[in-house]
Design a protein around this motif. Structure first.
Motif, PDB file in Angstrom:
ATOM      1  N   ARG A 110       0.857  -1.175   0.000  1.00  0.00           N
ATOM      2  CA  ARG A 110       0.000   0.000   0.000  1.00  0.00           C
ATOM      3  C   ARG A 110       0.893   1.225   0.000  1.00  0.00           C
ATOM      4  O   ARG A 110       2.033   1.165   0.463  1.00  0.00           O
ATOM      5  CB  ARG A 110      -0.812   0.001   1.289  1.00  0.00           C
ATOM      6  N   ASP A 111       0.367   2.352  -0.494  1.00  0.00           N
ATOM      7  CA  ASP A 111       1.154   3.582  -0.416  1.00  0.00           C
ATOM      8  C   ASP A 111       1.186   4.053   1.027  1.00  0.00           C
ATOM      9  O   ASP A 111       0.321   3.707   1.820  1.00  0.00           O
ATOM     10  CB  ASP A 111       0.531   4.658  -1.297  1.00  0.00           C
ATOM     11  N   PHE A 112       2.184   4.845   1.316  1.00  0.00           N
ATOM     12  CA  PHE A 112       2.296   5.372   2.671  1.00  0.00           C
ATOM     13  C   PHE A 112       1.112   6.285   2.966  1.00  0.00           C
ATOM     14  O   PHE A 112       0.738   7.121   2.165  1.00  0.00           O
ATOM     15  CB  PHE A 112       3.600   6.149   2.813  1.00  0.00           C
ATOM     16  N   SER A 113       0.481   6.071   4.102  1.00  0.00           N
ATOM     17  CA  SER A 113      -0.645   6.930   4.453  1.00  0.00           C
ATOM     18  C   SER A 113      -0.546   7.324   5.920  1.00  0.00           C
ATOM     19  O   SER A 113       0.207   6.725   6.689  1.00  0.00           O
ATOM     20  CB  SER A 113      -1.960   6.210   4.180  1.00  0.00           C
ATOM     21  N   VAL A 114      -1.314   8.325   6.262  1.00  0.00           N
ATOM     22  CA  VAL A 114      -1.270   8.873   7.614  1.00  0.00           C
ATOM     23  C   VAL A 114      -2.692   8.891   8.159  1.00  0.00           C
ATOM     24  O   VAL A 114      -3.632   9.176   7.424  1.00  0.00           O
ATOM     25  CB  VAL A 114      -0.678  10.303   7.556  1.00  0.00           C
ATOM     26  N   ALA A 115      -2.849   8.574   9.437  1.00  0.00           N
ATOM     27  CA  ALA A 115      -4.182   8.588  10.048  1.00  0.00           C
ATOM     28  C   ALA A 115      -4.614  10.020  10.312  1.00  0.00           C
ATOM     29  O   ALA A 115      -3.821  10.841  10.769  1.00  0.00           O
ATOM     30  CB  ALA A 115      -4.159   7.802  11.344  1.00  0.00           C
ATOM     31  N   VAL A 116      -5.856  10.299   9.985  1.00  0.00           N
ATOM     32  CA  VAL A 116      -6.406  11.621  10.267  1.00  0.00           C
ATOM     33  C   VAL A 116      -7.752  11.423  10.965  1.00  0.00           C
ATOM     34  O   VAL A 116      -8.592  10.668  10.492  1.00  0.00           O
ATOM     35  CB  VAL A 116      -6.599  12.438   8.969  1.00  0.00           C
ATOM     36  N   ILE A 117      -7.918  12.096  12.107  1.00  0.00           N
ATOM     37  CA  ILE A 117      -9.164  11.970  12.863  1.00  0.00           C
ATOM     38  C   ILE A 117     -10.142  13.057  12.420  1.00  0.00           C
ATOM     39  O   ILE A 117      -9.766  14.233  12.338  1.00  0.00           O
ATOM     40  CB  ILE A 117      -8.887  12.095  14.379  1.00  0.00           C
ATOM     41  N   ARG A 118     -11.377  12.652  12.075  1.00  0.00           N
ATOM     42  CA  ARG A 118     -12.407  13.670  11.799  1.00  0.00           C
ATOM     43  C   ARG A 118     -12.831  14.212  13.161  1.00  0.00           C
ATOM     44  O   ARG A 118     -13.596  13.592  13.894  1.00  0.00           O
ATOM     45  CB  ARG A 118     -13.580  13.031  11.059  1.00  0.00           C
ATOM     46  N   GLU A 119     -12.344  15.404  13.449  1.00  0.00           N
ATOM     47  CA  GLU A 119     -12.323  15.828  14.847  1.00  0.00           C
ATOM     48  C   GLU A 119     -13.701  16.132  15.413  1.00  0.00           C
ATOM     49  O   GLU A 119     -13.936  15.942  16.605  1.00  0.00           O
ATOM     50  CB  GLU A 119     -11.382  17.030  14.989  1.00  0.00           C
ATOM     51  N   ASP A 120     -14.643  16.577  14.559  1.00  0.00           N
ATOM     52  CA  ASP A 120     -15.965  16.886  15.120  1.00  0.00           C
ATOM     53  C   ASP A 120     -16.759  15.620  15.437  1.00  0.00           C
ATOM     54  O   ASP A 120     -17.766  15.667  16.135  1.00  0.00           O
ATOM     55  CB  ASP A 120     -16.763  17.817  14.178  1.00  0.00           C
ATOM     56  N   GLU A 121     -16.304  14.479  14.913  1.00  0.00           N
ATOM     57  CA  GLU A 121     -17.009  13.235  15.205  1.00  0.00           C
ATOM     58  C   GLU A 121     -16.408  12.490  16.385  1.00  0.00           C
ATOM     59  O   GLU A 121     -16.994  11.553  16.915  1.00  0.00           O
ATOM     60  CB  GLU A 121     -17.003  12.322  13.973  1.00  0.00           C
ATOM     61  N   CYS A 122     -15.218  12.886  16.803  1.00  0.00           N
ATOM     62  CA  CYS A 122     -14.503  12.183  17.875  1.00  0.00           C
ATOM     63  C   CYS A 122     -15.238  12.368  19.198  1.00  0.00           C
ATOM     64  O   CYS A 122     -15.656  13.473  19.545  1.00  0.00           O
ATOM     65  CB  CYS A 122     -13.088  12.726  17.975  1.00  0.00           C
ATOM     66  N   ILE A 123     -15.414  11.270  19.934  1.00  0.00           N
ATOM     67  CA  ILE A 123     -16.137  11.360  21.202  1.00  0.00           C
ATOM     68  C   ILE A 123     -15.184  11.335  22.394  1.00  0.00           C
ATOM     69  O   ILE A 123     -15.609  11.411  23.541  1.00  0.00           O
ATOM     70  CB  ILE A 123     -17.163  10.212  21.339  1.00  0.00           C
TER      71      ILE A 123
END
Lengths: 200, 544
Positions: A110-123
């Motif tokens: 897989r290509d290199f990827s980075v985790a990104v949190i959708r911040e308004d959905e984070c509980i």
């Protein structure tokens, strides 16, 4: 002839030389064993250096170093999807083995990827923080979390435990950390190796 | 040799000497005469300018204007900090008055084929300028002031590398360099910008060189030029004769016309006999080098107070009716300049930025002139060498003969093919200046330089990913250590909760001492040294 052999001086000479030879052989064996241990150790570090250090656990080991140890003891070296073809080639070269394709049981390239949190959905459940192997997620209980992008290895481990599925893996050009990030944020971490040795 | 020197001085006047030491190099056809037929032309102001600031990866960009702002000529638009210490700030100025329309990435006529952050400026045509502050008697200025004025003018190396000029001067601030070399060697075919500048404005270049000498406090200063440029040499001689200041006289060194004589290391070796070791900087060897274009820009910045808003650029190629040299505003689009030279669009096969040997193909004619664009070529089909099929290396060794860095190109090629990183580094791949001399002489038409470029890129990315993985490994180990500690603490808290307050205090003390242990002694000593240096600098400033 017989009186010569039974003479005490001859017996002494023969006895001493036998003793010396035994000691010498033992020393050689010891040296050989130590060397063997050393090469094995350096082999582990060399294998570990070839691994991408994403600590993703896709190989079935809890981290890259345990997998490196296991490879040095004979496990197959084609179980590391994030390393890509380069890691497989490098490991095959290092171990003097024929090149084998990636073991499909452990994932795909897989290509290199980075985790990104959708911040308004984070509980704010902190589950992803506990899952992250490199402490790249910042946040507290019932507070929004966020991923420190330059420290994320793209290991995917935070995606699964998230109860609201608010973490995306987003493609990134290439892993890169600026030197300023290292020196400013983490002066403490540079001695961990020494400290680990001291504490154990 | 002395006879030759005498002969030279009879022909060329007092301070002229020849230097003959060269390593490798080739002598391609120059193709310079076309663009030298006419005088330097200042471009008319175009309707739209796109002023490049710099690539986002190369530094921190701070914008001083926003979209919709009315700006005046010479106004500061943005600053790019190439270093965190603030010493290598390069400001960008408005070349004319107008309104800012956009701030976006766009293509720049540059060697590094990457996009740069650019400011779009809709020109209003009034050309309203800010008041300038000229310093015509620069001999009164202290050298630190000159350096900061050069920095404020946003001058970077006009030769092509684009290293901030003020940085080069302040780098050798502790010990004065022995040589200041003004590089007038323009060895690549087609490019004539420096030669044209010297023919017409040699006096200003010499004055700029004097300012640079004052700023760097060099013991000797030398202008190095090829012996095949008689007009420029004559103009320089005249300018040096007219210059009647009591300072140490400038020396004019004539070097053989060989490609790549104008490359920094090669020119230093030719002129001073000093060979700069691999990995070292010329300033470490007591030499500082500036381009003639830089010297001219420095003259303008100090004596006239003008920041760097234009540069000299050669436009040539057979697709142009009247090739010539321009004093072009930074941010002018390439096709605007091509139009001015009467381009025959049907004839044009390819646009090239830079010379014919080291240049890159321009992907778009909308690319804009930046501070390092020295040449634009509109090449027609007959000028472009048809790519012949690559054949096997016959080990003739021509490439090793012409390599100016004394490398072994065929060895490097073999190692590149097998991606043998250690051998490549050991054989000096990173000392390759990518001049293309080996490509030029190779009878098997092997694209050597592009292979080396690829290998360099591969090694660099590999090193970067190794750096990353080392960092991640440390983070991982630290996390494991942290978890182990937390478990231990939890356990100890459970076992003796009776003596809690005392234990807490003890634990805090222990944690603190551990934290102190964390920071390695090396780091601590470095911090202390930095603090001491800061205090010293402050004290020095006060004393002044």
């Amino acid at each position: 002839m017989l009186p010569l052999i039974s003479h005490w001086l001859t017996q002494l000479v023969i006895g001493t030389s036998l003793l010396l030879i035994t000691v010498f052989v033992l020393l050689q064996i010891n040296r050989y064993l130590q060397q063997q241990l050393k090469t094995q150790k350096s082999l582990v570090t060399r294998i570990n250096r070839a691994l991408p250090q994403t600590q993703c656990g896709q190989c079935g080991h809890p981290g890259c170093l345990p997998y490196a140890r296991s490879i040095s003891l004979g496990e197959a070296s084609n179980k590391c999807p994030p390393g890509g073809l380069e890691t497989i080639l490098e490991l095959a070269d290092l171990l003097n083995e024929p090149v084998r394709g990636l073991d499909p049981a452990h994932g795909q390239f897989r290509d290199f990827s980075v985790a990104v949190i959708r911040e308004d959905e984070c509980i704010g459940c902190t589950k992803c923080i506990q899952a992250c192997p490199v402490d790249a997620i910042l946040g507290g209980p019932k507070l929004m979390h966020t991923v420190i992008a330059p420290e994320c290895t793209g290991c995917d481990l935070c995606v699964e435990p998230c109860p609201v599925d608010c973490i995306d893996m987003i493609n990134h050009t290439a892993p890169s950390i600026s030197h300023t990030t290292i020196s400013h944020t983490t002066p403490l971490y540079f001695n961990t190796r020494k400290l680990l040795g001291a504490s154990s | 040799m002395s006879a030759l020197k005498q002969l030279a001085s009879r022909f060329f006047g007092g301070n002229t000497v020849f230097a003959r030491r060269t390593v490798g190099g080739i002598q391609p056809l120059p193709f310079k005469e076309h663009s030298l037929r006419s005088r330097i032309m200042s471009t008319p102001i175009p309707q739209q300018l796109t002023i490049p600031i710099g690539a986002e990866e190369s530094g921190q960009i701070s914008l001083l204007v926003g979209i919709g702002d009315q700006v005046r000529k010479y106004q500061r638009l943005a600053v790019i900090s190439l270093h965190t210490d603030g010493r290598s700030d390069v400001p960008v100025h408005a070349p004319t008055s107008g309104v800012i329309t956009s701030i976006e990435n766009s293509i720049v006529a540059d060697h590094s084929e990457q996009q740069q952050r650019c400011i779009g400026l809709a020109v209003d045509g009034h050309d309203e300028a800010l008041q300038l502050e000229p310093h015509s008697d620069y001999s009164q200025l202290p050298s630190t002031d000159i350096v900061s004025l050069i920095r404020d003018a946003g001058i970077i190396g006009m030769g092509g590398a684009g290293f901030p000029a003020a940085d080069k001067l302040s780098k050798c601030g502790d010990s004065a360099p022995e040589f200041l070399i003004i590089n007038a060697a323009e060895c690549e075919p087609y490019i004539t910008a420096d030669e044209a500048l010297l023919r017409e404005r040699a006096g200003k270049v010499v004055a700029g060189a004097k300012i640079l000498k004052r700023a760097s406090a060099a013991q000797r200063y030398i202008i190095a030029i090829e012996d095949t440029k008689p007009d420029a040499i004559a103009a320089l001689q005249q300018a040096l004769q007219d210059d009647t200041s009591p300072e140490t006289p400038c020396e004019l060194v004539l070097i053989p016309s060989k490609y790549p004589a104008g490359s920094e290391r090669q020119l230093i070796q030719c002129v001073t006999g000093r060979e700069i070791a691999s990995g070292q900087h010329p300033t470490e060897n007591g030499v500082v080098m500036h381009n003639v274009g830089t010297a001219y820009a420095v003259y303008e910045a100090i004596v006239e107070g003008k920041p760097c808003i234009s540069r000299f650029t050669t436009l040539c190629g057979k697709a142009l009716k009247t090739p010539k040299n321009f004093e072009a505003l930074i941010g002018t689009a390439a096709d605007f300049l091509f139009e001015l030279c009467g381009i025959e669009a049907n004839n044009k096969q390819m646009s090239i930025v830079g010379g014919s040997l080291m240049g890159n193909e321009l992907t778009s004619d909308k690319a804009v002139i930046c501070k390092t664009t020295n040449c634009l070529i509109a090449a027609c089909a007959s000028e472009i060498a048809t790519s012949k099929p690559e054949q096997a290396c016959i080990r003739c060794g021509f490439c090793a003969d012409v390599c100016p860095s004394k490398l072994l190109p065929q060895q490097l090629l073999a190692f590149s093919r097998t991606t043998d990183t250690t051998q490549l580094i050991e054989h000096g791949l990173f000392d390759c200046i990518e001049c293309g001399a080996c490509d030029y002489v190779c009878p098997s038409h092997i694209p050597l330089v592009s292979t080396y470029k690829k290998s360099k890129k591969v090694i660099e990315t590999r090193q970067q990913s190794l750096e990353c993985s080392d960092y991640w490994q440390q983070r991982f180990q630290f996390r494991q250590y942290r978890i182990k500690k937390e478990k231990e603490q939890a356990l100890s808290r459970k076992t003796d909760s009776s003596t809690k307050p005392a234990r807490t205090a003890e634990r805090t003390a222990k944690a603190l001492s551990e934290a102190a242990d964390f920071i390695s002694k090396e780091q601590a000593s470095r911090d202390i040294a930095a603090a001491v240096a800061r205090v010293k600098a402050r004290r020095d400033e006060k004393n002044k």
